[in-house]
Design a protein around this motif. Structure first.
Motif, mmCIF file in Angstrom:
data_model
loop_
_atom_site.group_PDB
_atom_site.id
_atom_site.type_symbol
_atom_site.label_atom_id
_atom_site.label_comp_id
_atom_site.label_asym_id
_atom_site.label_seq_id
_atom_site.Cartn_x
_atom_site.Cartn_y
_atom_site.Cartn_z
ATOM 1 N N ALA A 1 0.829 -1.214 0.000
ATOM 2 C CA ALA A 1 0.000 0.000 0.000
ATOM 3 C C ALA A 1 0.857 1.255 0.000
ATOM 4 C CB ALA A 1 -0.935 -0.003 1.205
ATOM 5 N N LEU A 2 1.919 1.245 0.802
ATOM 6 C CA LEU A 2 2.798 2.419 0.855
ATOM 7 C C LEU A 2 3.452 2.662 -0.499
ATOM 8 C CD1 LEU A 2 4.151 4.630 2.521
ATOM 9 C CD2 LEU A 2 5.931 2.975 3.155
ATOM 10 N N THR A 3 3.853 1.573 -1.170
ATOM 11 C CA THR A 3 4.477 1.700 -2.490
ATOM 12 C C THR A 3 3.514 2.338 -3.492
ATOM 13 O OG1 THR A 3 5.809 -0.279 -2.076
ATOM 14 C CG2 THR A 3 5.634 0.465 -4.360
ATOM 15 N N SER A 4 2.301 1.788 -3.595
ATOM 16 C CA SER A 4 1.336 2.328 -4.573
ATOM 17 C C SER A 4 0.871 3.730 -4.182
ATOM 18 C CB SER A 4 0.141 1.382 -4.717
ATOM 19 O OG SER A 4 -0.554 1.230 -3.497
ATOM 20 N N TYR A 5 0.765 3.984 -2.880
ATOM 21 C CA TYR A 5 0.344 5.317 -2.423
ATOM 22 C C TYR A 5 1.371 6.381 -2.807
ATOM 23 C CZ TYR A 5 -0.763 9.163 0.756
ATOM 24 O OH TYR A 5 -1.060 10.400 1.269
ATOM 25 N N ILE A 6 2.655 6.062 -2.642
ATOM 26 C CA ILE A 6 3.714 7.020 -3.001
ATOM 27 C C ILE A 6 3.752 7.244 -4.511
ATOM 28 C CG2 ILE A 6 6.217 7.371 -3.064
ATOM 29 C CD1 ILE A 6 6.363 5.917 -0.359
ATOM 30 N N ILE A 7 3.652 6.160 -5.276
ATOM 31 C CA ILE A 7 3.735 6.273 -6.738
ATOM 32 C C ILE A 7 2.521 7.004 -7.316
ATOM 33 C CG2 ILE A 7 3.867 4.990 -8.914
ATOM 34 C CD1 ILE A 7 6.405 4.899 -7.200
ATOM 35 N N PHE A 8 1.340 6.747 -6.763
ATOM 36 C CA PHE A 8 0.104 7.310 -7.323
ATOM 37 C C PHE A 8 -0.545 8.316 -6.365
ATOM 38 C CE2 PHE A 8 0.488 2.921 -8.980
ATOM 39 C CZ PHE A 8 0.625 3.200 -10.332
ATOM 40 N N HIS B 1 -6.474 9.144 -4.029
ATOM 41 C CA HIS B 1 -6.851 8.120 -3.063
ATOM 42 C C HIS B 1 -5.909 8.160 -1.855
ATOM 43 C CE1 HIS B 1 -8.728 6.109 -6.722
ATOM 44 N NE2 HIS B 1 -9.731 6.292 -5.886
ATOM 45 N N ASN B 2 -6.495 7.994 -0.669
ATOM 46 C CA ASN B 2 -5.680 8.049 0.539
ATOM 47 C C ASN B 2 -5.020 6.706 0.827
ATOM 48 O OD1 ASN B 2 -7.603 6.395 1.921
ATOM 49 N ND2 ASN B 2 -8.847 8.206 2.357
ATOM 50 N N PHE B 3 -4.223 6.654 1.896
ATOM 51 C CA PHE B 3 -3.459 5.442 2.213
ATOM 52 C C PHE B 3 -4.385 4.274 2.554
ATOM 53 C CE2 PHE B 3 -1.234 2.741 5.360
ATOM 54 C CZ PHE B 3 -0.211 2.283 4.551
ATOM 55 N N PHE B 4 -5.471 4.531 3.274
ATOM 56 C CA PHE B 4 -6.393 3.453 3.624
ATOM 57 C C PHE B 4 -7.012 2.835 2.377
ATOM 58 C CE2 PHE B 4 -10.676 1.877 4.517
ATOM 59 C CZ PHE B 4 -10.394 0.920 5.484
ATOM 60 N N GLU B 5 -7.348 3.666 1.403
ATOM 61 C CA GLU B 5 -7.907 3.141 0.152
ATOM 62 C C GLU B 5 -6.883 2.287 -0.576
ATOM 63 O OE1 GLU B 5 -11.201 6.621 -0.822
ATOM 64 O OE2 GLU B 5 -9.091 6.942 -1.343
ATOM 65 N N PHE C 1 9.441 -0.579 -4.542
ATOM 66 C CA PHE C 1 8.959 -1.803 -3.909
ATOM 67 C C PHE C 1 10.105 -2.702 -3.482
ATOM 68 C CE2 PHE C 1 7.862 -6.310 -4.306
ATOM 69 C CZ PHE C 1 6.899 -6.395 -3.313
ATOM 70 N N ILE C 2 11.094 -2.870 -4.355
ATOM 71 C CA ILE C 2 12.235 -3.732 -4.016
ATOM 72 C C ILE C 2 12.947 -3.211 -2.778
ATOM 73 C CG2 ILE C 2 14.539 -4.433 -4.776
ATOM 74 C CD1 ILE C 2 13.418 -4.743 -7.586
ATOM 75 N N GLY C 3 13.151 -1.886 -2.707
ATOM 76 C CA GLY C 3 13.810 -1.306 -1.541
ATOM 77 C C GLY C 3 13.025 -1.538 -0.259
ATOM 78 N N LEU C 4 11.723 -1.245 -0.290
ATOM 79 C CA LEU C 4 10.886 -1.425 0.894
ATOM 80 C C LEU C 4 10.740 -2.906 1.253
ATOM 81 C CD1 LEU C 4 8.020 1.146 0.120
ATOM 82 C CD2 LEU C 4 9.810 1.372 1.856
#
Length: 205
Positions: A92-99, A104-108, A180-183
């Protein structure tokens, strides 16, 4: 086949015909625990013997430490559902940062990734039986193949959701992969160290 429809439906409130996202991922994790009891990953189970041989070859005069990797992996797999739940915030953190500019918020994004990763999880169980257990593909090759599938499926879902063109999708894909790989590996290293320490403490009792 149509991840955009499911994700948009959940956000808009039309949720009755779908699994609740977190119930869905717990269902997958529970099934996966039983799955790996019937179809164990032998390449990982045999790692302890390979480690001992490698240690002896580099230190002929030293005594190789005894590592029960099979016991370690069996214990780890018993907590598989917990492990899967811990990974969802990473996705979620990866997609939230990229998009993050898409509204959309982090919960979404937690909801989005719960659906996506559960679907991918069920696909991975089927593929492992067919490719690894039936056709004899090495687990290393299968892991690389599934990593590629994971990235393509995730990007496909977000491409549909945010209606990206090919150029935008490729740019997002590169950023997603690197982040994503880093996280992911940072989390895996930290979790493995913590779990290994706890497992060693239980053996000492």
């Amino acid at each position: 086949k149509n991840p955009k429809d499911v994700l948009e439906a959940y956000i808009s409130g039309a949720r009755k015909k779908y699994f609740q996202p977190f119930s869905y991922i717990i269902l997958y994790a529970t099934i996966a625990v039983f799955f790996y009891k019937f179809f164990p990953m032998e390449i990982i189970m045999d790692y302890s013997e390979g480690f001992s041989k490698g240690y002896k070859s580099t230190n002929p005069s030293g005594k190789a430490p005894k590592i029960d990797m099979k016991g370690f992996m069996e214990t780890l797999m018993s907590y598989y559902n917990f492990f899967v739940l811990l990974l969802i915030p990473i996705y979620a953190l990866t997609s939230y940062i990229i998009f993050n500019k898409k509204g959309h918020n982090f919960f979404e994004h937690l909801v989005f990734n719960s659906y996506l990763q559960s679907n991918l999880g069920f696909i991975s169980l089927i593929l492992q039986v067919f490719l690894v257990n039936m056709l004899g593909m090495s687990f290393g090759a299968y892991s690389i193949l599934f990593l590629l599938l994971f990235i393509l499926f995730t990007l496909y879902a977000f491409k549909k959701l945010y209606e990206q063109n090919l150029k935008q999708c490729i740019a997002s894909g590169i950023k997603y992969l690197l982040l994503f790989i880093g996280l992911y590996f940072g989390f895996i290293i930290a979790f493995s160290l913590l779990f290994g320490i706890l497992y060693a403490i239980t053996l000492m009792k």
